[in-house]
Design a protein around this motif. Structure first.
Motif, PDB file in Angstrom:
ATOM      1  N   MET A   1       0.839  -1.168   0.000  1.00  9.56           N
ATOM      2  CA  MET A   1       0.000   0.000   0.000  1.00  9.56           C
ATOM      3  C   MET A   1       0.885   1.233   0.000  1.00  9.56           C
ATOM      4  SD  MET A   1      -3.089   0.740   2.588  1.00  9.56           S
ATOM      5  CE  MET A   1      -3.783   2.334   2.765  1.00  9.56           C
ATOM      6  N   SER A   2       0.624   2.194  -0.868  1.00  5.22           N
ATOM      7  CA  SER A   2       1.463   3.380  -0.964  1.00  5.22           C
ATOM      8  C   SER A   2       0.975   4.462  -0.014  1.00  5.22           C
ATOM      9  CB  SER A   2       1.457   3.900  -2.409  1.00  5.22           C
ATOM     10  OG  SER A   2       0.285   4.620  -2.661  1.00  5.22           O
ATOM     11  N   GLU A   6      -4.495  10.992  -2.465  1.00  4.75           N
ATOM     12  CA  GLU A   6      -5.290  11.319  -3.640  1.00  4.75           C
ATOM     13  C   GLU A   6      -6.388  12.295  -3.237  1.00  4.75           C
ATOM     14  OE1 GLU A   6      -5.957   7.732  -6.373  1.00  4.75           O
ATOM     15  OE2 GLU A   6      -5.863   6.854  -4.368  1.00  4.75           O
ATOM     16  N   THR A  69      -7.734  11.548   0.509  1.00  8.92           N
ATOM     17  CA  THR A  69      -7.651  10.235   1.149  1.00  8.92           C
ATOM     18  C   THR A  69      -6.456   9.462   0.598  1.00  8.92           C
ATOM     19  OG1 THR A  69      -8.874   8.201   1.626  1.00  8.92           O
ATOM     20  CG2 THR A  69      -9.219   9.175  -0.534  1.00  8.92           C
ATOM     21  N   THR A  71      -6.780   6.344  -0.414  1.00  8.61           N
ATOM     22  CA  THR A  71      -7.283   5.477  -1.477  1.00  8.61           C
ATOM     23  C   THR A  71      -8.670   5.918  -1.926  1.00  8.61           C
ATOM     24  OG1 THR A  71      -7.949   3.244  -2.075  1.00  8.61           O
ATOM     25  CG2 THR A  71      -7.994   3.763   0.254  1.00  8.61           C
ATOM     26  N   ALA A  73     -10.352   4.326  -4.156  1.00  6.65           N
ATOM     27  CA  ALA A  73     -11.154   3.132  -4.446  1.00  6.65           C
ATOM     28  C   ALA A  73     -12.160   2.869  -3.329  1.00  6.65           C
ATOM     29  CB  ALA A  73     -10.254   1.925  -4.667  1.00  6.65           C
TER      30      ALA A  73
END
Length: 130
Positions: A1-2, A6, A69, A71, A73
């Motif tokens: 996980m990076s 975003e 956030t 992520t 997704a």
């Protein structure tokens, strides 16, 4: 996980400006529940003067949230689930790269009842517990 952060602009539409604001506040609370998400209202854009425009016509039935956030997704999944609850809900997500994702509400309760109407409800469902 990076560890990349975003962000996206989330346009929440309503039947009128007050409805859009109420819907945006509700969605903001849903998104704030996501781990690491920060959500705020975008500052209102100055209305562009149009020759002959009336004051009330400058109000748009849309409110913009800014989401930051780790992520998007997970945020998209939460937005989709929130939108599908009510047919009148419509959200447009504008990503930092310009990509646009739109979500429209699902089937209304009245439509669900209409679809189930042919099956009848004689003692085999929660409606009989009332």
């Amino acid at each position: 996980m990076s560890d990349e952060i975003e962000s996206a602009r989330i346009q929440v539409f309503g039947a009128d400006p007050r409805h859009a604001e109420l819907e945006a506040r509700e969605l903001r609370e849903v998104l704030r529940g996501l781990d690491g998400a920060q959500v705020r209202f975008a500052p209102p854009e100055a209305p562009q003067a149009t020759e002959g425009a009336k004051g009330t016509e400058l109000l748009t039935p849309e409110v913009v949230l800014i989401l930051t956030t780790g992520t998007l997704a997970l945020a998209r999944t939460a937005i989709k689930a929130w939108v599908e609850v009510r047919k009148s809900r419509k959200v447009r997500v504008v990503h930092a790269d310009g990509t646009v994702t739109e979500f429209q509400g699902g089937v209304s309760g009245r439509e669900v009842k209409s679809l189930q109407g042919g099956q009848g409800n004689q003692g085999d469902g929660p409606a009989d517990e009332r």
